[in-house]
Design a protein around this motif. Structure first.
Motif, PDB file in Angstrom:
ATOM      1  N   TYR A 267      22.082   6.053   2.780  1.00 45.09           N
ATOM      2  CA  TYR A 267      22.225   7.508   2.901  1.00 45.09           C
ATOM      3  C   TYR A 267      21.142   8.228   3.151  1.00 45.09           C
ATOM      4  O   TYR A 267      21.466   9.397   3.666  1.00 45.09           O
ATOM      5  CB  TYR A 267      22.917   7.723   1.345  1.00 45.09           C
ATOM      6  CG  TYR A 267      21.943   7.686   0.280  1.00 45.09           C
ATOM      7  CD1 TYR A 267      21.154   8.927   0.189  1.00 45.09           C
ATOM      8  CD2 TYR A 267      22.111   6.695  -0.701  1.00 45.09           C
ATOM      9  CE1 TYR A 267      20.313   9.177  -1.173  1.00 45.09           C
ATOM     10  CE2 TYR A 267      21.427   6.849  -1.796  1.00 45.09           C
ATOM     11  CZ  TYR A 267      20.424   7.812  -1.961  1.00 45.09           C
ATOM     12  OH  TYR A 267      19.544   8.166  -3.244  1.00 45.09           O
ATOM     13  N   ASN A 268      20.068   7.674   3.233  1.00 50.29           N
ATOM     14  CA  ASN A 268      18.715   8.581   3.561  1.00 50.29           C
ATOM     15  C   ASN A 268      17.951   7.797   4.637  1.00 50.29           C
ATOM     16  O   ASN A 268      16.669   7.885   4.739  1.00 50.29           O
ATOM     17  CB  ASN A 268      17.942   8.725   2.265  1.00 50.29           C
ATOM     18  CG  ASN A 268      16.877   9.731   2.506  1.00 50.29           C
ATOM     19  OD1 ASN A 268      16.851  10.428   3.482  1.00 50.29           O
ATOM     20  ND2 ASN A 268      15.901   9.855   1.711  1.00 50.29           N
ATOM     21  N   GLU A 270      17.563   9.859   6.990  1.00 54.83           N
ATOM     22  CA  GLU A 270      16.759  11.057   7.412  1.00 54.83           C
ATOM     23  C   GLU A 270      15.249  10.724   6.644  1.00 54.83           C
ATOM     24  O   GLU A 270      14.257  11.536   7.176  1.00 54.83           O
ATOM     25  CB  GLU A 270      17.184  12.398   6.997  1.00 54.83           C
ATOM     26  CG  GLU A 270      18.748  12.645   7.259  1.00 54.83           C
ATOM     27  CD  GLU A 270      19.986  12.007   6.481  1.00 54.83           C
ATOM     28  OE1 GLU A 270      19.656  10.941   5.649  1.00 54.83           O
ATOM     29  OE2 GLU A 270      20.948  12.435   6.697  1.00 54.83           O
ATOM     30  N   MET A 278      18.572  15.080   3.020  1.00 57.96           N
ATOM     31  CA  MET A 278      19.165  13.485   3.057  1.00 57.96           C
ATOM     32  C   MET A 278      20.477  13.721   3.574  1.00 57.96           C
ATOM     33  O   MET A 278      21.020  12.488   3.817  1.00 57.96           O
ATOM     34  CB  MET A 278      19.179  13.110   1.479  1.00 57.96           C
ATOM     35  CG  MET A 278      17.589  12.863   0.933  1.00 57.96           C
ATOM     36  SD  MET A 278      17.817  12.188  -0.857  1.00 57.96           S
ATOM     37  CE  MET A 278      16.375  12.673  -1.254  1.00 57.96           C
ATOM     38  N   MET A 279      20.981  14.773   3.625  1.00 56.59           N
ATOM     39  CA  MET A 279      22.277  14.926   4.257  1.00 56.59           C
ATOM     40  C   MET A 279      22.529  15.633   5.521  1.00 56.59           C
ATOM     41  O   MET A 279      23.100  16.346   5.864  1.00 56.59           O
ATOM     42  CB  MET A 279      23.478  15.685   3.098  1.00 56.59           C
ATOM     43  CG  MET A 279      22.875  16.956   2.629  1.00 56.59           C
ATOM     44  SD  MET A 279      24.010  17.683   1.377  1.00 56.59           S
ATOM     45  CE  MET A 279      25.211  18.120   2.568  1.00 56.59           C
ATOM     46  N   ASP A 284      24.717   8.066   8.863  1.00 58.26           N
ATOM     47  CA  ASP A 284      23.595   7.323   8.253  1.00 58.26           C
ATOM     48  C   ASP A 284      23.856   5.718   8.904  1.00 58.26           C
ATOM     49  O   ASP A 284      24.385   5.670  10.012  1.00 58.26           O
ATOM     50  CB  ASP A 284      23.363   7.323   6.939  1.00 58.26           C
ATOM     51  CG  ASP A 284      22.997   8.866   6.315  1.00 58.26           C
ATOM     52  OD1 ASP A 284      21.799   8.884   6.570  1.00 58.26           O
ATOM     53  OD2 ASP A 284      23.683   9.445   5.824  1.00 58.26           O
ATOM     54  N   ASN A 337      26.071   9.771   4.493  1.00 58.81           N
ATOM     55  CA  ASN A 337      25.578   9.364   3.295  1.00 58.81           C
ATOM     56  C   ASN A 337      26.771   8.313   2.458  1.00 58.81           C
ATOM     57  O   ASN A 337      27.284   8.770   1.314  1.00 58.81           O
ATOM     58  CB  ASN A 337      25.342  10.732   2.257  1.00 58.81           C
ATOM     59  CG  ASN A 337      23.996  11.335   2.614  1.00 58.81           C
ATOM     60  OD1 ASN A 337      23.964  11.755   3.814  1.00 58.81           O
ATOM     61  ND2 ASN A 337      23.479  11.823   1.630  1.00 58.81           N
TER      62      ASN A 337
HETATM   63 CA    CA Z   1      21.981  11.188   5.119  1.00 55.31          CA
END
Ligand code: CA
Ligand code: K7E
Ligand code: CUA
Length: 641
Positions: A267-268, A270, A278-279, A284, A337
């Motif tokens: 989910y991260n 980034e 993270m979003m 993802d 995510n």
């Molecule tokens: Ca994400």
């Protein structure tokens, strides 16, 4: 709406709802309370087509077992903060026992006896290294695609430890702390060997680390240099076999039935340090690991090590794995995510739940393998469906009849959907009605699992749902509510809610086993314990300077030593063997003021070590009811000043 717009809109809606839940939880849930039917005391469903209760349905009786009647399934439930594994009987939902792992337990003396402290890990002074834990996921060993009843594993997210439970005795026998990682979350055993067809059982356990840290962990603020690792633990030795350095993070874990692939949802991607970061991306990934290639790379010496750890770490980053034919990893793009990744019992697919996207993504494993073989040009073509399910999809279970059951955290529902129909819909057949049913749950479900779900023997009988909130479901007990585990009958077309049962927070995950697959032993063998005192005549006090060893046995209603003498300052190790060999004849041993209490099961041996620093008379007594003379079952410890 384009796919991207759809997920964007839903993400916004989802976050809106989430904010409502978090900041206005009381007001929001009070609204639900207002719907309570005064006459029956049962909450009426907020929305959706299915009834909230099983009243009037024949299946409801299935959970009410008659006295003495045994459950047909074992449930292995993660214990959450209590750091143990709980064993439930299903369909009744009765908690039968708890198996302590990461945190001391006063019933059995876990963290008190030398044997349990050795498993848990100690500091140089002999005290426990850790006394807190946060368990989330539990899974069991496989043979031929089904549970084989040897082992179960459970994670501790706080201190990145993995514990193994022997399912013959229902005890934790090994704990391993993973190096180089923080936030160890997802866990899944492999189901066979990717190379040797003779090894048709679990030999590896895969562990995903959720938080990224500097390597070595220097305290650097530069998140650009942070990393997560995916770890492989040997199922027998419990040593870490290898790790993979990756881009992005790990979350949940899944494995293929042929042993060739393991995966984690990310989910991260980034690599954000704040949730907004993270979003920030629309998509993802679900990250696949080619197990055989990773092990070949380790064998060929293509690895690094970090700090004190000797564990080989191979490079699974994007940049190093562009060439499919030599790649160790494959990053399949999934929307936003994602949370759970689950393997369907037909062995064909992994399903990633969208969390911030209202979608489920179906990834065909044969196509991922084709990509690794250079036969599929675009990795993203391994996605065979990406369909809307509802808001906040988290985890998926299966019934073995082609249907998936996904929890919708924000909608407070479980959605039942047909995987092949979803694939047809995705291919363009808009008449394919892939959503079969929806049921309201109370409230905000996280994990879901069905009987035998992630095995080739998925039997589609029961579905358990771990609901995070239980407002109005149980008698009030102050501010801390239990969680609400709900049991659903999934044997028919429509899901039917059978029962609620409270559990102490917060289990997260669980698996449901056919009871025939577990054959626990009721009595130990004396030889299982190297320190066993096989004959009461061996009892006594052995002195070597200040070091004193006390050997004692128990046979109801007496300990073999009715008294024993020590000198103040003695360093004492007391060894107790229970020579009673009758099933369920357990004794306890407590020493007042010395903080000692533990049990010995039939033919079990346990030991404790302490300094006799308080002079006086101390009645050591049996703490486990064993006999009509249980209260009289004592030994007298006399510590001379
Ligand atoms: Ca994400
Ligand atoms: Cu969804 Cu830790 Cu499995 Cu909780 S995680 S729900
Ligand atoms: Cu022995 Cu109670």
């Amino acid at each position: 709406m384009t796919k991207q717009n759809a997920s964007h809109a839903a993400a916004a809606a989802g976050l809106g709802r989430r904010r409502f839940i978090n900041t206005a939880a009381l007001a929001g849930l009070a609204g639900i309370a207002a719907c309570t039917d005064k006459a029956t005391g049962t909450a009426t469903p907020l929305a959706g087509s299915a009834p909230a209760g099983g009243a009037g349905h024949g299946a409801a009786g299935a959970v009410h077992l008659k006295p003495g009647e045994l459950d047909t399934y074992y449930g292995l439930w993660s214990g959450g903060h209590t750091g143990d594994m709980r064993v439930l009987g299903l369909p009744s939902g009765r908690e039968i026992t708890r198996i302590p792992c990461f945190v001391p337990d006063a019933l059995v003396g876990w963290g008190v006896t030398n044997e349990s402290k050795q498993v848990m890990g100690t500091k140089a002074d002999g005290s426990l290294k850790y006394t807190v834990a946060d368990t989330h996921h539990t899974h069991a060993s496989y043979k031929d695609g089904n549970y084989d009843g040897r082992y179960a594993w459970i994670n501790d997210k706080i201190n990145s430890r993995i514990a193994r439970i022997r399912l013959d005795h229902f005890v934790c026998d090994k704990i391993t702390e993973l190096p180089n990682v923080q936030g160890f979350h997802g866990i899944f055993p492999d189901k066979r060997d990717p190379v040797d067809p003779a090894i048709n059982y679990t030999t590896r356990v895969f562990c995903g680390a959720e938080f990224s840290i500097p390597l070595p962990n220097s305290g650097s603020e530069d998140t650009g240099k942070y990393h997560s690792l995916f770890s492989c633990v040997d199922a027998e030795s419990m040593e870490v076999r290898w790790q993979v350095l990756i881009d992005g993070n790990c979350d949940l874990t899944a494995t293929s039935y042929d042993g060739k692939l393991a995966a984690t949802n990310q989910y991260n991607t980034e690599m954000g340090a704040k949730y907004e970061d993270m979003m920030s991306s629309e998509r993802d990934a679900c990250l696949f690991f080619n197990v055989a290639r990773i092990e070949a790379a380790v064998k060929a010496g293509k690895f690094k090590t970090y700090g004190d750890s000797k564990v080989p770490v191979v490079d699974g980053t994007l940049a190093a794995n562009k060439d499919a034919k030599s790649a160790l990893t494959a990053y399949v793009s999934v929307p936003k995510n994602p949370h759970g990744v689950n393997a369907s019992p037909d062995q064909k697919y992994f399903i990633c739940a969208g969390k911030l996207s209202p979608t489920g993504t179906v990834i065909e494993l044969a196509k991922v393998l084709d990509w690794f073989d250079g036969k599929l040009e675009k990795l993203d073509d391994a996605i065979v469906a990406e369909v809307e399910l509802g808001l906040g999809p988290l985890h998926t279970a299966f019934d073995g009849r082609g249907n998936a059951y996904t929890t919708l955290f924000l909608d407070s529902q479980v959605v039942k959907w047909n995987v092949e129909k979803a694939i047809a819909f995705h291919k363009g057949d808009k008449s394919a009605k892939y959503v079969v049913d929806r049921i309201d749950v109370q409230y905000q479900p996280g994990h879901v699992n069905a009987s035998q779900s992630e095995t080739i023997a998925a039997d589609g009988k029961y579905l358990a749902v771990g609901c995070k909130f239980s407002k109005d479901r149980f008698l009030p007990v102050g501010p801390l509510h239990p969680e609400n585990e709900q049991l659903i009958d999934i044997s028919g077309e429509k899901m039917v809610l059978l029962a609620d049962h409270p559990v102490r927070g917060e289990p997260h995950d669980f698996i449901i086993f056919k009871r025939e697959l577990l054959r626990p032993k009721q009595v130990y063998a004396l030889d299982d314990f190297p320190l066993a005192i096989k004959d009461p005549k061996e009892s006594g006090v052995l002195r070597n300077g200040k070091k004193v060893t006390i050997k004692m046995t128990s046979q109801a209603p007496a300990f073999s030593l009715r008294e024993f003498k020590l000198k103040r300052g003695d360093e004492v190790t007391l060894i107790l063997t229970n020579l009673d060999k009758i099933e369920d004849l357990t004794h306890g041993f407590a020493i007042p003021k010395y903080n000692v209490n533990f049990i010995v099961n039939p033919l079990e041996t346990a030991s404790v070590t302490f300094v006799a620093d308080k002079p006086g008379v101390f009645w050591c007594y049996c703490t486990h009811f064993c006999h009509a003379l249980h209260l009289e079952m004592r030994s007298r410890m006399i510590v001379e000043a």
